[in-house]
Design a protein around this motif. Sequence first.
Motif, PDB file in Angstrom:
ATOM      1  N   LEU A 171     -36.384  26.324  98.030  1.00  0.00           N
ATOM      2  CA  LEU A 171     -35.964  26.712  99.382  1.00  0.00           C
ATOM      3  C   LEU A 171     -35.888  25.515 100.330  1.00  0.00           C
ATOM      4  CD1 LEU A 171     -37.851  30.095  99.957  1.00  0.00           C
ATOM      5  CD2 LEU A 171     -35.533  29.727  99.128  1.00  0.00           C
ATOM      6  N   THR A 172     -36.852  24.607 100.232  1.00  0.00           N
ATOM      7  CA  THR A 172     -36.876  23.475 101.162  1.00  0.00           C
ATOM      8  C   THR A 172     -36.001  22.312 100.724  1.00  0.00           C
ATOM      9  OG1 THR A 172     -38.772  22.427 100.065  1.00  0.00           O
ATOM     10  CG2 THR A 172     -39.246  23.991 101.861  1.00  0.00           C
ATOM     11  N   GLY A 173     -35.766  22.170  99.397  1.00  0.00           N
ATOM     12  CA  GLY A 173     -35.076  20.989  98.898  1.00  0.00           C
ATOM     13  C   GLY A 173     -35.921  19.737  98.957  1.00  0.00           C
ATOM     14  N   ALA A 174     -37.241  19.891  99.063  1.00  0.00           N
ATOM     15  CA  ALA A 174     -38.143  18.748  99.225  1.00  0.00           C
ATOM     16  C   ALA A 174     -38.046  17.786  98.049  1.00  0.00           C
ATOM     17  CB  ALA A 174     -39.585  19.239  99.377  1.00  0.00           C
ATOM     18  N   ARG A 175     -38.135  16.496  98.364  1.00  0.00           N
ATOM     19  CA  ARG A 175     -38.173  15.458  97.335  1.00  0.00           C
ATOM     20  C   ARG A 175     -39.620  15.261  96.889  1.00  0.00           C
ATOM     21  NH1 ARG A 175     -34.170  10.517  99.261  1.00  0.00           N
ATOM     22  NH2 ARG A 175     -32.439  11.812 100.010  1.00  0.00           N
ATOM     23  N   ILE A 176     -39.819  15.150  95.592  1.00  0.00           N
ATOM     24  CA  ILE A 176     -41.174  14.949  95.070  1.00  0.00           C
ATOM     25  C   ILE A 176     -41.210  13.692  94.208  1.00  0.00           C
ATOM     26  CG2 ILE A 176     -41.842  17.368  95.190  1.00  0.00           C
ATOM     27  CD1 ILE A 176     -41.267  17.573  92.168  1.00  0.00           C
ATOM     28  N   GLY A 177     -42.411  13.125  94.114  1.00  0.00           N
ATOM     29  CA  GLY A 177     -42.624  11.955  93.280  1.00  0.00           C
ATOM     30  C   GLY A 177     -43.119  12.329  91.897  1.00  0.00           C
ATOM     31  N   ALA A 178     -43.565  11.328  91.162  1.00  0.00           N
ATOM     32  CA  ALA A 178     -43.897  11.509  89.745  1.00  0.00           C
ATOM     33  C   ALA A 178     -45.025  12.513  89.535  1.00  0.00           C
ATOM     34  CB  ALA A 178     -44.262  10.164  89.131  1.00  0.00           C
ATOM     35  N   ALA A 179     -46.124  12.391  90.293  1.00  0.00           N
ATOM     36  CA  ALA A 179     -47.267  13.276  90.067  1.00  0.00           C
ATOM     37  C   ALA A 179     -46.889  14.729  90.301  1.00  0.00           C
ATOM     38  CB  ALA A 179     -48.432  12.877  90.975  1.00  0.00           C
ATOM     39  N   ASP A 180     -46.151  14.983  91.379  1.00  0.00           N
ATOM     40  CA  ASP A 180     -45.742  16.356  91.666  1.00  0.00           C
ATOM     41  C   ASP A 180     -44.713  16.858  90.661  1.00  0.00           C
ATOM     42  OD1 ASP A 180     -47.453  16.672  93.819  1.00  0.00           O
ATOM     43  OD2 ASP A 180     -46.002  15.881  95.254  1.00  0.00           O
ATOM     44  N   ALA A 181     -43.864  15.970  90.157  1.00  0.00           N
ATOM     45  CA  ALA A 181     -42.907  16.366  89.126  1.00  0.00           C
ATOM     46  C   ALA A 181     -43.626  16.770  87.845  1.00  0.00           C
ATOM     47  CB  ALA A 181     -41.917  15.243  88.852  1.00  0.00           C
ATOM     48  N   LEU A 182     -44.696  16.035  87.493  1.00  0.00           N
ATOM     49  CA  LEU A 182     -45.491  16.412  86.321  1.00  0.00           C
ATOM     50  C   LEU A 182     -46.183  17.746  86.555  1.00  0.00           C
ATOM     51  CD1 LEU A 182     -44.972  13.382  85.498  1.00  0.00           C
ATOM     52  CD2 LEU A 182     -47.285  13.380  84.589  1.00  0.00           C
ATOM     53  N   LEU A 183     -46.723  17.952  87.748  1.00  0.00           N
ATOM     54  CA  LEU A 183     -47.397  19.204  88.071  1.00  0.00           C
ATOM     55  C   LEU A 183     -46.446  20.391  87.980  1.00  0.00           C
ATOM     56  CD1 LEU A 183     -49.769  20.887  89.272  1.00  0.00           C
ATOM     57  CD2 LEU A 183     -48.968  20.173  91.540  1.00  0.00           C
ATOM     58  N   CYS A 184     -45.201  20.195  88.434  1.00  0.00           N
ATOM     59  CA  CYS A 184     -44.227  21.290  88.483  1.00  0.00           C
ATOM     60  C   CYS A 184     -43.461  21.480  87.179  1.00  0.00           C
ATOM     61  CB  CYS A 184     -43.245  21.047  89.632  1.00  0.00           C
ATOM     62  SG  CYS A 184     -44.006  21.154  91.258  1.00  0.00           S
ATOM     63  N   GLY A 185     -43.706  20.629  86.190  1.00  0.00           N
ATOM     64  CA  GLY A 185     -43.017  20.772  84.916  1.00  0.00           C
ATOM     65  C   GLY A 185     -41.624  20.194  84.886  1.00  0.00           C
ATOM     66  N   LEU A 186     -41.334  19.273  85.805  1.00  0.00           N
ATOM     67  CA  LEU A 186     -40.016  18.630  85.836  1.00  0.00           C
ATOM     68  C   LEU A 186     -40.023  17.263  85.155  1.00  0.00           C
ATOM     69  CD1 LEU A 186     -38.932  19.479  89.497  1.00  0.00           C
ATOM     70  CD2 LEU A 186     -38.289  20.671  87.387  1.00  0.00           C
ATOM     71  N   ALA A 187     -41.189  16.758  84.835  1.00  0.00           N
ATOM     72  CA  ALA A 187     -41.330  15.478  84.127  1.00  0.00           C
ATOM     73  C   ALA A 187     -42.578  15.550  83.261  1.00  0.00           C
ATOM     74  CB  ALA A 187     -41.416  14.316  85.115  1.00  0.00           C
ATOM     75  N   ASP A 188     -42.678  14.618  82.313  1.00  0.00           N
ATOM     76  CA  ASP A 188     -43.780  14.634  81.348  1.00  0.00           C
ATOM     77  C   ASP A 188     -44.663  13.399  81.402  1.00  0.00           C
ATOM     78  OD1 ASP A 188     -42.745  17.047  79.928  1.00  0.00           O
ATOM     79  OD2 ASP A 188     -41.112  15.678  79.416  1.00  0.00           O
ATOM     80  N   HIS A 189     -44.088  12.253  81.766  1.00  0.00           N
ATOM     81  CA  HIS A 189     -44.802  10.987  81.679  1.00  0.00           C
ATOM     82  C   HIS A 189     -44.443  10.101  82.862  1.00  0.00           C
ATOM     83  CE1 HIS A 189     -45.622  11.998  77.440  1.00  0.00           C
ATOM     84  NE2 HIS A 189     -44.337  12.320  77.361  1.00  0.00           N
ATOM     85  N   HIS A 215     -46.697   2.295  77.130  1.00  0.00           N
ATOM     86  CA  HIS A 215     -46.284   2.059  78.516  1.00  0.00           C
ATOM     87  C   HIS A 215     -46.649   3.157  79.507  1.00  0.00           C
ATOM     88  CE1 HIS A 215     -44.010  -1.390  77.093  1.00  0.00           C
ATOM     89  NE2 HIS A 215     -43.438  -0.623  76.172  1.00  0.00           N
ATOM     90  N   ALA A 216     -46.918   4.368  79.047  1.00  0.00           N
ATOM     91  CA  ALA A 216     -47.176   5.467  79.978  1.00  0.00           C
ATOM     92  C   ALA A 216     -48.530   5.286  80.660  1.00  0.00           C
ATOM     93  CB  ALA A 216     -47.125   6.804  79.248  1.00  0.00           C
ATOM     94  N   GLN A 217     -48.588   5.701  81.923  1.00  0.00           N
ATOM     95  CA  GLN A 217     -49.809   5.621  82.711  1.00  0.00           C
ATOM     96  C   GLN A 217     -50.045   6.943  83.423  1.00  0.00           C
ATOM     97  OE1 GLN A 217     -49.659   2.307  85.418  1.00  0.00           O
ATOM     98  NE2 GLN A 217     -49.222   0.794  83.811  1.00  0.00           N
ATOM     99  N   SER A 218     -51.247   7.121  83.954  1.00  0.00           N
ATOM    100  CA  SER A 218     -51.535   8.294  84.774  1.00  0.00           C
ATOM    101  C   SER A 218     -51.020   8.050  86.187  1.00  0.00           C
ATOM    102  CB  SER A 218     -53.039   8.564  84.818  1.00  0.00           C
ATOM    103  OG  SER A 218     -53.529   8.858  83.535  1.00  0.00           O
ATOM    104  N   PRO A 219     -50.335   9.016  86.766  1.00  0.00           N
ATOM    105  CA  PRO A 219     -49.804   8.805  88.119  1.00  0.00           C
ATOM    106  C   PRO A 219     -50.895   8.921  89.168  1.00  0.00           C
ATOM    107  CG  PRO A 219     -49.303  11.025  87.389  1.00  0.00           C
ATOM    108  CD  PRO A 219     -49.934  10.325  86.215  1.00  0.00           C
ATOM    109  N   PRO A 220     -50.723   8.259  90.320  1.00  0.00           N
ATOM    110  CA  PRO A 220     -51.639   8.500  91.432  1.00  0.00           C
ATOM    111  C   PRO A 220     -51.457   9.929  91.941  1.00  0.00           C
ATOM    112  CG  PRO A 220     -49.759   7.185  92.130  1.00  0.00           C
ATOM    113  CD  PRO A 220     -49.665   7.307  90.641  1.00  0.00           C
ATOM    114  N   PRO A 221     -52.398  10.438  92.729  1.00  0.00           N
ATOM    115  CA  PRO A 221     -52.305  11.833  93.181  1.00  0.00           C
ATOM    116  C   PRO A 221     -51.023  12.099  93.966  1.00  0.00           C
ATOM    117  CG  PRO A 221     -54.485  10.928  93.627  1.00  0.00           C
ATOM    118  CD  PRO A 221     -53.635   9.789  93.185  1.00  0.00           C
TER     119      PRO A 221
END
Length: 355
Positions: A171-189, A215-221
């Motif tokens: 609904l909002t079209g909000a832009r999200i970064g890596a951590a939120d993309a992983l949380l929402c299931g839009l990215a894996d690493h 090369h993969a790392q844990s994202p910041p919050p």
Amino acid sequence: MTRSEESAEAVLLHTAGRAAHIVLNRPRALNALNHAMVRRIDEALTAWEHDPSVETVVISGAGERGLCAGGDIRAIHDDARDGDGSASAAFWRDEYRLNARIARWPKPYVAVMDGIVMGGGVGLSAHGDVRVATERSRIAMPETGIGFVPDVGGTHLLARAPGELGTHLALTGARIGAADALLCGLADHLVPSAALPRFLDDLADLPVGEALARHAQSPPPGELAGRREWIDTCYAADTVEEIVRRLIAQGDPAAKETAETLLAKSPTSLKVTLAALRRARRLGSLERVLDQEYRVSCAALTTHDLVEGIRAQVVDKDRTPRWSPATLAEVTDSDVERFFTPLGPHELGLAAGTD
């Protein structure tokens, strides 16, 4: 220059060791996707699916700004305003079929989601089985701001996000970064952008899992986890009006700001998007949802808000769209329902091949 030459330049193909690479190559247009590019990608996948030397497919974007900012919405604007909509419908037909194909691709499909990844860029990446974000990733489905509705399987992806996070993003079209993309299931690493060249080099010689391990790392919050309580409470409402009312009443400044963001979007798009998400949860398969999105997209071509939204945001860039209807209260249930009307012989028909 012929059309095939144009598409060849806009999509670069090469192989390196065990990996085949698709590079979207319209950096000045932020790699916006057009019909010729969709066909070129599909042709490459056909060739590589049956090539035993290709074990992995990698998609990335040329330039420094991102993978893909979405479809070529100027062309859609012109088609909706001056044409009969057939060119846009044909583009979506092939694009959505490609989205479904990516989701079912039999070999590892690695999407490098560096920088801006929006709309059609999400369709090319987030259906893959290995989705790599970076600290520069800005991922969004911003369609309600241009009088449109999330497509390319976006309502399928967002309907499956935890709680009501997907409703919030749609609904909002909000832009999200890596951590939120992983949380929402839009990215894996998460792979740092500086490490991408080495990661891509390693894919030439190593299985995907081994290259990621290097090369993969844990994202910041991220931001969304801390907002889950009010997001889940507010967006669980059955209507957009009630969602806005709950956001305003929440007392959290971020929730109030979100309500103001929603009230600037196309009222029709908001209501159709909410209905599409709720229905997507019940439809289940990606193919069924893409069939629904095709109906909705074709219906949007005949609306005032799609042309007006693209005009305001992209063509004239005055950022002051004049929506019609102008308020949520004026958008009736029948206005929403017509977006879901079956298309008869013109249906996309993806689910018929999987049921």
